[in-house]
Design a protein around this motif. Structure first.
Motif, short mmCIF file in Angstrom:
data_model
loop_
_atom_site.label_atom_id
_atom_site.label_comp_id
_atom_site.label_asym_id
_atom_site.label_seq_id
_atom_site.Cartn_x
_atom_site.Cartn_y
_atom_site.Cartn_z
N ASP A 94 26.84 -3.56 -33.01
CA ASP A 94 27.98 -3.75 -33.91
C ASP A 94 28.21 -2.47 -34.72
O ASP A 94 27.27 -1.85 -35.20
CB ASP A 94 27.72 -4.90 -34.87
CG ASP A 94 27.62 -6.25 -34.17
OD1 ASP A 94 28.04 -6.35 -33.01
OD2 ASP A 94 27.11 -7.20 -34.81
N THR A 131 27.05 -5.23 -23.00
CA THR A 131 27.61 -5.79 -24.23
C THR A 131 28.14 -4.69 -25.14
O THR A 131 27.46 -3.68 -25.35
CB THR A 131 26.54 -6.59 -25.00
OG1 THR A 131 26.00 -7.60 -24.15
CG2 THR A 131 27.12 -7.22 -26.25
N GLY A 186 29.46 -4.30 -29.00
CA GLY A 186 29.35 -5.04 -30.24
C GLY A 186 30.63 -5.14 -31.05
O GLY A 186 31.63 -4.45 -30.81
N PHE A 187 30.57 -5.99 -32.03
CA PHE A 187 31.66 -6.23 -32.97
C PHE A 187 32.09 -4.93 -33.62
O PHE A 187 31.27 -4.18 -34.16
CB PHE A 187 31.17 -7.23 -34.02
CG PHE A 187 32.19 -7.71 -35.00
CD1 PHE A 187 32.96 -8.82 -34.71
CD2 PHE A 187 32.38 -7.06 -36.20
CE1 PHE A 187 33.92 -9.28 -35.63
CE2 PHE A 187 33.31 -7.51 -37.12
CZ PHE A 187 34.09 -8.62 -36.83
N VAL A 189 30.29 -8.87 -22.08
CA VAL A 189 30.72 -9.34 -23.40
C VAL A 189 31.30 -8.16 -24.18
O VAL A 189 30.67 -7.10 -24.28
CB VAL A 189 29.54 -9.93 -24.20
CG1 VAL A 189 29.98 -10.32 -25.62
CG2 VAL A 189 28.95 -11.14 -23.49
N ASN A 192 32.79 -7.95 -28.02
CA ASN A 192 33.01 -8.73 -29.24
C ASN A 192 34.32 -8.33 -29.92
O ASN A 192 34.88 -7.27 -29.67
CB ASN A 192 31.83 -8.57 -30.18
CG ASN A 192 30.61 -9.33 -29.70
OD1 ASN A 192 30.54 -10.55 -29.80
ND2 ASN A 192 29.63 -8.61 -29.16
N LYS A 193 34.79 -9.21 -30.78
CA LYS A 193 36.08 -9.01 -31.44
C LYS A 193 36.15 -7.67 -32.17
O LYS A 193 35.16 -7.19 -32.70
CB LYS A 193 36.36 -10.15 -32.42
CG LYS A 193 36.83 -11.43 -31.75
CD LYS A 193 37.29 -12.46 -32.76
CE LYS A 193 37.87 -13.69 -32.06
NZ LYS A 193 38.33 -14.71 -33.02
N GLU A 238 37.00 -19.15 -22.16
CA GLU A 238 36.16 -19.43 -23.31
C GLU A 238 36.20 -20.93 -23.61
O GLU A 238 37.22 -21.46 -24.02
CB GLU A 238 36.61 -18.62 -24.52
CG GLU A 238 36.49 -17.12 -24.29
CD GLU A 238 36.86 -16.32 -25.52
OE1 GLU A 238 36.75 -16.86 -26.64
OE2 GLU A 238 37.26 -15.17 -25.37
N ILE A 248 40.45 -7.82 -29.19
CA ILE A 248 39.48 -6.79 -28.83
C ILE A 248 40.11 -5.41 -28.84
O ILE A 248 39.56 -4.47 -29.42
CB ILE A 248 38.87 -7.08 -27.44
CG1 ILE A 248 38.05 -8.36 -27.47
CG2 ILE A 248 38.01 -5.90 -26.97
CD1 ILE A 248 37.56 -8.80 -26.11
#
Length: 304
Positions: free
Chosen positions: A149, A169, A171-172, A192, A194-195, A219, A232
């Protein structure tokens, strides 16, 4: 944790963990030396180099974390963070003054660091350095599996980034506010995002995406309108190129992408979900996959 009293070594304060011989960078706590009473505050100024280890009473401690408020309101010129640091407290750099250089020596370690927040030191640094090299074009190292993140949050001098096939992944807010970033390629490996990962990247006009997990996975329990990639990538994407590993474009995937004008699909896309391109009011050109079998309800509603 068995923690000893705070130690100051070479003008840096540490909390020591005697159980596993690790040390955490901290700040001067309130106390009294002789007749002088000190308040709690960060006293760091100028060029600060955090070492990878320290020695106290013939015992070596590995420096692994930066604690809450350690550099709050600090007046730094440069800060060097070693690869041994694996955790930053969320307020470690709150209200830190703008400074010239953040210096790291291991990009993979930085990408995978835990606990970053919008007070990430990159936000306050004008430039990120890998050793002596200014990083404006970043190649995330092969073998990196996740991007933490806020990893590059508001690093305004970032011009390009290469994502390796090992990454799963993002991160946010990892790249939120990277205003010079103009193109991004999301490989198949990414499962993934994240937002807000690429939110407020105002120059980000071109998206290449080859991940079926990102484009195709519905989702559970979420309205398809709320699963739009808008959360995103933001609303500046003009061109989107969908790779051959993508088989499905999920419901609402590009809902409300107002600037999206060009879409090209790889020939393995078989399904476009409901409202996938709904309200893409600037859409002027789209290449439909040769393998297309299903186009959902209102997939292109509100398009030109």
């Amino acid at each position: 944790m068995s923690a000893s009293a705070i130690e100051m070594i070479n003008d840096i304060y540490y909390t020591l963990n005697d159980d596993n011989h690790t040390a955490y960078v901290t700040y001067r706590k309130a106390g009294k030396v002789g007749n002088v009473i000190y308040g709690s505050r960060s006293i760091y100024k100028g060029d600060v180099v955090i070492p990878s280890e320290i020695s106290v009473n013939n015992q070596t401690y590995k420096v692994t974390a930066i604690e809450e408020q350690a550099f709050s309101n600090a007046e730094l010129t440069s800060l060097t963070i070693p690869s041994t640091i694996d955790s930053l407290a969320s307020t470690a750099f709150s209200w830190c003054k703008s400074f010239e250089k953040l210096i790291i020596n291991d990009l993979k370690a930085w990408c995978e660091i835990k606990g970053q927040s919008y007070n990430n030191p990159i936000r306050y640094a004008q430039y990120l350095y890998l050793g002596d090299e200014i990083l404006t074009n970043i190649n995330i190292p092969d073998g990196t599996t996740h991007l933490g993140d806020y990893s590059f949050y508001q690093y305004e001098n970032l011009e390009s980034v290469h994502i390796p096939s090992s990454l799963t992944t993002i991160g946010f807010s990892a790249f939120e506010g990277c205003t010079k970033l103009n193109e991004i390629i999301i490989p198949q490996s990414v499962e993934v995002i994240n937002k807000y990962a690429f939110s407020d990247c105002n120059s980000l006009k071109t998206l290449h995406i080859d991940s079926d997990s990102i484009l195709g996975k519905e989702e559970t329990g979420s309205s398809y309108l709320n699963s739009s990639l808008l959360y995103i990538f933001g609303n500046n994407i003009v061109e989107c190129y969908i790779g051959t590993n993508v088989k499905k474009i999920k419901a609402g995937a590009f809902y409300n992408f107002k600037q999206l004008a060009i879409v090209s699909m790889g020939d393995n896309v078989e399904c476009i979900g409901n409202s996938a391109f709904m309200n893409c009011s600037n859409l002027a050109s789209i290449y439909i996959s040769k393998s297309m079998k299903t186009i959902g309800f209102s997939a292109f509603h509100g398009c030109i």
